[in-house]
Scaffold this motif. Sequence first.
Motif, PDB file in Angstrom:
ATOM      1  N   PHE A  53       0.817  -1.210   0.000  1.00  0.00           N
ATOM      2  CA  PHE A  53       0.000   0.000   0.000  1.00  0.00           C
ATOM      3  C   PHE A  53       0.851   1.260   0.000  1.00  0.00           C
ATOM      4  O   PHE A  53       0.535   2.250  -0.646  1.00  0.00           O
ATOM      5  N   PHE A  54       1.959   1.241   0.748  1.00  0.00           N
ATOM      6  CA  PHE A  54       2.829   2.406   0.852  1.00  0.00           C
ATOM      7  C   PHE A  54       4.108   2.260   0.020  1.00  0.00           C
ATOM      8  O   PHE A  54       5.049   3.017   0.199  1.00  0.00           O
ATOM      9  N   GLY A  55       4.133   1.257  -0.855  1.00  0.00           N
ATOM     10  CA  GLY A  55       5.328   1.026  -1.655  1.00  0.00           C
ATOM     11  C   GLY A  55       6.448   0.377  -0.878  1.00  0.00           C
ATOM     12  O   GLY A  55       7.614   0.417  -1.279  1.00  0.00           O
ATOM     13  N   GLN A  56       6.113  -0.290   0.248  1.00  0.00           N
ATOM     14  CA  GLN A  56       7.141  -0.852   1.117  1.00  0.00           C
ATOM     15  C   GLN A  56       7.838  -2.069   0.527  1.00  0.00           C
ATOM     16  O   GLN A  56       8.835  -2.540   1.063  1.00  0.00           O
ATOM     17  N   LEU A  57       7.319  -2.575  -0.618  1.00  0.00           N
ATOM     18  CA  LEU A  57       7.989  -3.672  -1.308  1.00  0.00           C
ATOM     19  C   LEU A  57       8.956  -3.169  -2.369  1.00  0.00           C
ATOM     20  O   LEU A  57       9.546  -3.949  -3.104  1.00  0.00           O
TER      21      LEU A  57
END
Length: 351
Positions: free
Chosen positions: A287-291
């Motif tokens: 969701f927050f681009g944490q990947l």
Amino acid sequence: MNDCLFFGYFSTIFLFKNGKAIEYLNENDSKQNPSKIQIENIQKVSVGSGNVAILTKERNVFAKGKDINPNNPNEFMNISSLIEDTNDRIIEDIICSRSSIYLLTLNQNVYGIGSNQFGQLGFDSETLEKTEKPILMMKNVSKIFSGISSDHVFLLNSNQELFGCGRNVSGQLGLGESRKEEEIQKLTKIQNIPKGKIIDIQCGNWYSIMLIENENENENENPKRKLYSCGYHRYNGLRKYYNIQEFTEIESPLFENDDNILDFSVGYMHTLILTSKGKLIGFGNNFFGQLGNENMGIMGEDVKNHFQVNLPKLRFNEDISNYHISCGFQKSFLYYSPSFSNLEEDLIKSI
């Protein structure tokens, strides 16, 4: 002691080789000045969603959080000094879960403090909802495993027997089909553990991932490492659309036969894996681009299939095994372990 960084929900902490640490208290931590933690000779830091624990070289533990010290949640207090047995106050290891903290003593006893809402301290939650003093959970323990957003915990004894308790709504304790209770309020032995040596277990909110090391017949080869998972299907990396009740091997077309697992990290609902060939593999919530991929899974979608993160050009030319991953609640970080000691603290502000 390696330099480390630790992510909580609101807090990011950098720990330096000199035993000092700094903490960012704002979500937009790259633009905020860090505050120095006023504790000396820090050996280890562990961060939960709502608490922080610090182990010093003198083997004391200082902690803060609303479930630990509700009257002063932002002030560190010495929780190891609250252990009733004065001969059991030398602490060897610590780990935070979402709202609880676990302490492993020199005598191999484990104490828990904080919330017991789901039985994660190994006691009936109706009888003991929470505690502000460490209570003895189990003896003869060699390792503790949990996670920043989890409400469950695993304890490994000296015989490599694994026990767990706490929230089990998605099968994240790996107890099998016969134990599907949503809460396990008593430490229970985990059956059908994969063969090999348990190196690490990290817990997300609804799942757990275990790293197992198998002995090689060839002494010149590094032991082979494999990952096993249980719990909620969207985040456990198994690409199966139901809750997994037992630890099951994570298989991926991105894993090569001559590759090996160097490091992995579990956040709230995402996981990153670093392999010996320099691959960074991710799955879960993005969701927050944490990947690390702005084109996949943004705005609430989940990355169910494994994908390889496109790494930036690495700054260091040393062995890839010196790189480490740290996943937080909504963030991730890839770092080279000796690098922080070569930086002045004011340079950290510009990251």
